[in-house]
Design an enzyme around this catalytic site. Structure first.
Site, PDB file in Angstrom:
ATOM      1  CD  GLU A  45      14.756   1.117   6.244  1.00 42.26           C
ATOM      2  OE1 GLU A  45      13.562   1.354   6.579  1.00 42.26           O
ATOM      3  OE2 GLU A  45      15.688   1.898   6.467  1.00 42.26           O
TER       4      GLU A  45
ATOM      5  NE  ARG B 235      -2.809   1.619   9.518  1.00 42.56           N
ATOM      6  CZ  ARG B 235      -3.148   0.568   8.764  1.00 42.56           C
ATOM      7  NH1 ARG B 235      -2.377  -0.501   8.730  1.00 42.56           N
ATOM      8  NH2 ARG B 235      -4.251   0.586   8.047  1.00 42.56           N
TER       9      ARG B 235
ATOM     10  CE  LYS C 235      13.431  -0.330   9.750  1.00 41.82           C
ATOM     11  NZ  LYS C 235      14.124   0.914   9.486  1.00 41.82           N
TER      12      LYS C 235
ATOM     13  CG  HIS D  88       6.879  -1.764   2.068  1.00 45.38           C
ATOM     14  ND1 HIS D  88       6.828  -0.601   2.796  1.00 45.38           N
ATOM     15  CD2 HIS D  88       5.645  -2.302   2.138  1.00 45.38           C
ATOM     16  CE1 HIS D  88       5.612  -0.436   3.283  1.00 45.38           C
ATOM     17  NE2 HIS D  88       4.863  -1.460   2.902  1.00 45.38           N
TER      18      HIS D  88
ATOM     19  CE  LYS E 279       3.977  -4.259  11.299  1.00 43.70           C
ATOM     20  NZ  LYS E 279       2.791  -4.040  10.561  1.00 43.70           N
ATOM     21  CG  ASP E 280       0.942  -7.249   7.726  1.00 44.97           C
ATOM     22  OD1 ASP E 280       0.114  -6.571   8.335  1.00 44.97           O
ATOM     23  OD2 ASP E 280       1.986  -6.779   7.233  1.00 44.97           O
TER      24      ASP E 280
ATOM     25  CG  MET F 225      -1.887  -1.212   1.180  1.00 43.07           C
ATOM     26  SD  MET F 225      -3.380  -0.978   2.128  1.00 43.07           S
ATOM     27  CE  MET F 225      -2.714  -0.770   3.767  1.00 43.07           C
TER      28      MET F 225
HETATM   29  P1  AMP Z   1       1.561  -2.871   3.431  1.00 37.97           P
HETATM   30  O1  AMP Z   1       2.068  -1.797   2.528  1.00 37.97           O
HETATM   31  O2  AMP Z   1       1.522  -2.466   4.865  1.00 37.97           O
HETATM   32  O3  AMP Z   1       0.259  -3.471   2.948  1.00 37.97           O
HETATM   33  O4  AMP Z   1       2.625  -4.032   3.377  1.00 37.97           O
HETATM   34  C1  AMP Z   1       2.997  -4.619   2.158  1.00 37.97           C
HETATM   35  C2  AMP Z   1       3.801  -5.850   2.424  1.00 37.97           C
HETATM   36  O5  AMP Z   1       4.968  -5.496   3.182  1.00 37.97           O
HETATM   37  C3  AMP Z   1       3.049  -6.891   3.274  1.00 37.97           C
HETATM   38  O6  AMP Z   1       3.349  -8.195   2.786  1.00 37.97           O
HETATM   39  C4  AMP Z   1       3.615  -6.677   4.653  1.00 37.97           C
HETATM   40  O7  AMP Z   1       3.551  -7.818   5.471  1.00 37.97           O
HETATM   41  C5  AMP Z   1       5.049  -6.332   4.316  1.00 37.97           C
HETATM   42  N1  AMP Z   1       5.654  -5.613   5.452  1.00 37.97           N
HETATM   43  C6  AMP Z   1       5.163  -4.521   6.075  1.00 37.97           C
HETATM   44  N2  AMP Z   1       5.960  -4.188   7.119  1.00 37.97           N
HETATM   45  C7  AMP Z   1       6.964  -5.095   7.141  1.00 37.97           C
HETATM   46  C8  AMP Z   1       8.111  -5.295   7.980  1.00 37.97           C
HETATM   47  N3  AMP Z   1       8.373  -4.495   9.009  1.00 37.97           N
HETATM   48  N4  AMP Z   1       8.921  -6.334   7.708  1.00 37.97           N
HETATM   49  C9  AMP Z   1       8.668  -7.173   6.654  1.00 37.97           C
HETATM   50  N5  AMP Z   1       7.614  -7.036   5.826  1.00 37.97           N
HETATM   51  C10 AMP Z   1       6.761  -6.006   6.067  1.00 37.97           C
END
Ligand code: AMP
Length: 287
Positions: A35, A187, A184, A37, A149-150, A30
């Site tokens: 780091e 948000r 990380k 991502h 993380k998710d 999103m």
């Molecule tokens: P998001 O933009 O929050 O939807 O995250 C996109 C992808 O990045 C998802 O697969 C998350 O699990 C991954 N992600 C977000 N934060 C982290 C993190 N701190 N370490 C590893 N992967 C992450």
């Protein structure tokens, strides 16, 4: 790096790469990149010929009153980070490109969603699996990279790929943290200075609680987590220990577990987890 905003053009590029026999790695995000991502990109670049990143703040996965409107966005900065980290194609569609009208079909996640974020964010994972079904169809990736993380999202997405036979391998990448242990997250920018100082207690408490679970009981572990968080301004949304990836209440014979928590601060709800094993030799090694 090519920046593409239409499904039609994406498919054109993907078809051309596939004709050349290239493998496609996919990193759905999103945006507001950090780091975490970029570690997914790194894995994809190492394992696949072409890396596609999507940046799409998906309205379907936000509930009423959640932070869709104020989700942090900075596409110029994201473009520069994506390019530097080795992304070949950045897919950045408008909402109307993926959802031209009210969808006549959506996807519903029926397993692994009645707990953790699925319980506190009704409909969230339906939004996640719907947008991923669309993105998987457009990008047709050989491998798709998700962050631990998710962890519940990974469990649900593995269910999606299995149930709907998406021919993509789901790869999990370990959580990237700040030096003080805070996971990380896009948000994190919404934490006040004081909240940012105390937020690392979430990970610290998850670690110590998982040890207490192994050496004592679930009850003692949960109690310890709540105590550790009691001095913090954030409010616990949930703290739970479950089997992973099934996300069921553990019995004595279950050895691969997750301890996961969500904590609500004034403007940011943070989640974190540790996947651990109760088997003696590797007890509490984070995976
Ligand atoms: P998001 O933009 O929050 O939807 O995250 C996109 C992808 O990045 C998802 O697969 C998350 O699990 C991954 N992600 C977000 N934060 C982290 C993190 N701190 N370490 C590893 N992967 C992450």
């Amino acid at each position: 790096m090519n920046i593409i905003s239409t499904a039609r053009e994406m498919k054109k590029y993907i078809n051309a790469y596939k004709k050349q026999g290239k493998t496609i790695g996919f990193v759905p995000t999103m945006g507001f990149l950090h780091e975490g991502h970029l570690s997914l990109v790194d894995k994809s670049v190492n394992q696949c010929d072409i890396t596609v990143m999507s940046i799409f703040v998906n309205p379907l996965q936000f509930g009423p009153g959640e932070d869709f409107d104020r989700y942090p966005r900075d596409i110029e900065r994201d473009i520069s980070l994506a390019e530097k980290s080795g992304v070949d194609i950045l897919f950045n569609p408008d909402v109307t490109e993926l959802y031209p009208k009210d969808p006549s079909v959506t996807v519903k996640a029926v397993d692994r969603t009645d707990v953790l974020c699925g319980a506190s964010r009704p409909g969230h994972f339906d939004g996640v699996v719907t947008v991923l079904s669309i993105l998987f169809n457009i990008v047709d990736p050989d491998k798709s990279f998700f962050g631990q993380k998710d962890a519940q999202q990974v469990a649900v997405v593995e269910g999606l790929a299995g149930s709907l036979h998406f021919p993509t391998e789901i790869i999990t990448v370990k959580t990237i943290r700040e030096d003080d242990g805070l996971a990380k997250s896009s948000r994190n920018v919404y934490l006040s200075d004081d909240e940012r100082k105390v937020a690392p207690v979430i990970y610290k408490a998850l670690k110590s609680s998982s040890e207490i679970y192994i050496n004592d009981s679930r009850k003692a572990a949960i109690k310890h987590f709540k105590q550790e968080l009691s001095a913090v301004s954030g409010e616990i949304d949930y703290i739970e220990i479950l089997t992973y990836p099934e996300l069921k209440a553990p019995s004595e014979s279950d050895t691969r577990l997750i301890i996961a928590a969500a904590v609500r601060f004034e403007r940011a709800r943070l989640i974190d987890n540790i996947i651990f094993t109760t088997e003696e030799e590797s007890a509490c090694s984070e995976q």
